[in-house]
Design a protein around this motif. Structure first.
Motif: not given
Lengths: 277, 278
Positions: A1, A47, A92, A95-96, A173-174
């Protein structure tokens, strides 16, 4: 990532065309009208942390969540998740990201376990080890494991919502997009979900966007709050900071000062036919 | 694609088939009902053929046993083919109805994996159900397969799988375009294919414009080839022209179907049509 921000949005606009019959139009005619859900939105979310998105029905919260979940295409502007564009690099992004919606969408004839295995397979998992993980998550959410093999349709609304939350945690998940996840849950269940979310954050870095009507929940859980109305962000800050800035004791008072209305006074979310332009 | 990514796609492919198998297992009583319905449909065609003699069709060079086999092959194969592409449309309708299609579209998998997974289950399910009905038909009508070339028939069945997947993907686009009426629209497509594909009669009895549609339908070649092998003993070599046509149609139809489905997905995301209630 990549090391980009969790969410970065520049000039995102989204509108829907709806067929509506005006008061003076004949019964056989319905005119196309544009309803703007998001007006040129700019937003950056770093984040980690929980960002609350507060606003009444129709304020654009769900549209924003759907765009980030790659389920809606913006009309203008661009949105990035961890640096990936939600339109051109959607796989992409997927995926997160995972999402919990206000409606617990499942194959209702299948059991929670069968739905979970299906979800796990879509994210590269399988039966092996999944049952133990599912059981662990559901236990932490306070759901009896007796329900694991019953058809979903036999579960209560609150139980279904807990399974939906467990499904989103299952894929690690992020970025977790939670669209009114605790709506319909009793106070104790709400606390269990909140505790589970705290535990998840303690275990690993996860960024949460939490849409909610519940001001107490937002004040308790969110590091940052966005207040939205009519597709625009009206205020942005920490819960305490917003209250201090507007000399209000609660987030609801802040919202009232900004819009002149309360959440309760808002109408039910419009479910109007959206048609092609 | 890396080995890990390929394994992930295969895992998801199996996941789509597995979820439908879970549904079949949970509601096995309904499966008995659907099987009964399939059996009744095929048997009624068989009995219709048995009654042709009493309707005056038995004279001259008319071979009643052959006519019965001709009609039953049509009925059985049509049952299988129509079940496969209706099952694909149903799978998408089911996802739309339950609202799970948003979660499927959010998953990090290729769309072709999603659609192939649906077709994988539909083909397995269709073959299993048709095999049971075939056994019943053999038991009841004492069918004569002494002239049949089983290898030729299997070659046709295998080759017809490709265009059938393409057709199933095209049919599954309909519930994407119209959540409310899409599945019903697939019944209209099914009816039209039944009319033009020579299920119960040769294409030559149709008016020319309908014949043109018939020659464009892969089901026509699947039925034609199957009859040649089961009625006239056509071998794999004899079936090569039909096999080539079927494979060619499949090679064209699968990517075209995936492209049309992707277009429908993009349209739904632009217009906000994925949400169940909006």
């Amino acid at each position: 990532m990549s090391q980009s921000r969790a969410v970065e949005i520049h000039g995102v606009r989204k509108s829907f065309m709806r067929r509506e019959r005006g008061p003076d139009t004949p019964w056989w005619r319905r005119d196309l009208r544009e309803k703007v859900a998001l007006h040129q939105l700019d937003l950056a979310v770093e984040r980690g942390g929980v960002t609350g998105i507060l606003g009444p029905n129709g304020s654009g919260k769900s549209t924003l969540i759907r765009i980030l979940a790659t389920l809606l295409t913006p009309d203008a502007g661009n949105a990035r998740v961890f640096g990936w564009d939600v339109v051109t690099e959607a796989r992409e992004v997927r995926r997160h990201v995972n999402r919990v919606s206000v409606e617990a969408s499942f194959f209702k004839e299948l059991s929670p376990w069968e739905n979970m295995v299906y979800a796990a397979r879509l994210y590269g998992g399988g039966e092996a080890g999944t049952r133990a993980r599912v059981s662990s998550i559901l236990e932490r959410l306070g759901l009896s494991l007796d329900t694991l093999d019953q058809p979903m349709k036999q579960l209560s609304r609150g139980q279904q919502q807990k399974v939906a939350i467990a499904r989103s945690f299952l894929t690690a998940p992020s970025l977790l997009l939670m669209d009114e996840p605790t709506t319909g849950l009793d106070p104790r269940s709400k606390k269990e979900v909140q505790a589970m979310l705290e535990m998840l954050r303690a275990e690993r870095e996860v960024t949460v966007l939490l849409c909610t009507h519940d001001m107490d929940e937002a004040a308790a859980m969110c590091d940052r709050v966005l207040m939205m109305d009519g597709g625009r962000v009206l205020a942005d800050g920490t819960p305490a900071g917003l209250c201090a800035r507007h000399e209000a004791s609660t987030l609801e008072d802040v919202f009232m000062q900004l819009t002149g209305k309360t959440f309760e006074a808002e109408e039910e979310e419009e479910e109007v036919e959206e048609v092609a332009r | 694609m890396s080995i890990g990514a390929r394994r992930g796609e295969l895992n998801a492919l199996f996941g789509f088939a597995e979820r439908s198998m879970h549904s079949v297992r949970r509601y096995w009583v309904w499966e008995v009902v659907w099987l009964f319905y399939s059996m009744v449909s095929v048997l009624s065609i068989g009995f219709l053929a048995s009654g042709l003699g009493t309707l005056g069709a038995g004279g001259g060079s008319f071979d009643l046993r052959r006519a019965q086999l001709y009609l039953l092959i049509g009925s059985l194969l049509w049952g299988y083919l129509s079940l496969v592409f209706m099952e694909a449309a149903y799978a998408i309708s089911w996802e739309r109805w339950e609202g799970t299609i948003e979660y499927t579209f959010m998953a990090p998998i290729r769309r072709v994996t999603h659609l192939m997974g649906i077709c994988l289950f539909a083909i397995g399910y269709g073959l299993a159900r048709t095999f049971v009905v075939l056994l019943a038909a053999i038991a009841i009508f004492d069918l004569d397969f002494s002239h049949a070339n089983v290898a030729g028939a299997l070659a046709i069945l295998a080759a017809s799988t490709l265009p059938l997947i393409g057709l199933a993907i095209f049919t599954s686009v309909l519930p994407m375009v119209s959540p409310q009426k899409g599945e019903q629209m697939s019944f209209a497509v099914q009816g039209f294919l039944l009319l033009v594909s020579g299920v119960y009669y040769p294409l030559t009895v149709l008016p020319l414009p309908l014949q043109a549609f018939g020659y464009a339908s892969p089901l026509t070649y699947a039925l034609q080839g199957m009859r040649q092998s089961l009625l006239n003993g056509a071998s794999v070599t004899d079936e090569l022209p039909n096999v080539v046509v079927l494979l060619g149609m499949g090679v064209a139809m699968i990517p075209a179907g995936v492209w049309v489905f992707s277009w429908a997905e993009r349209r739904a995301k632009r217009l906000g049509l994925l949400k169940r209630s909006g």
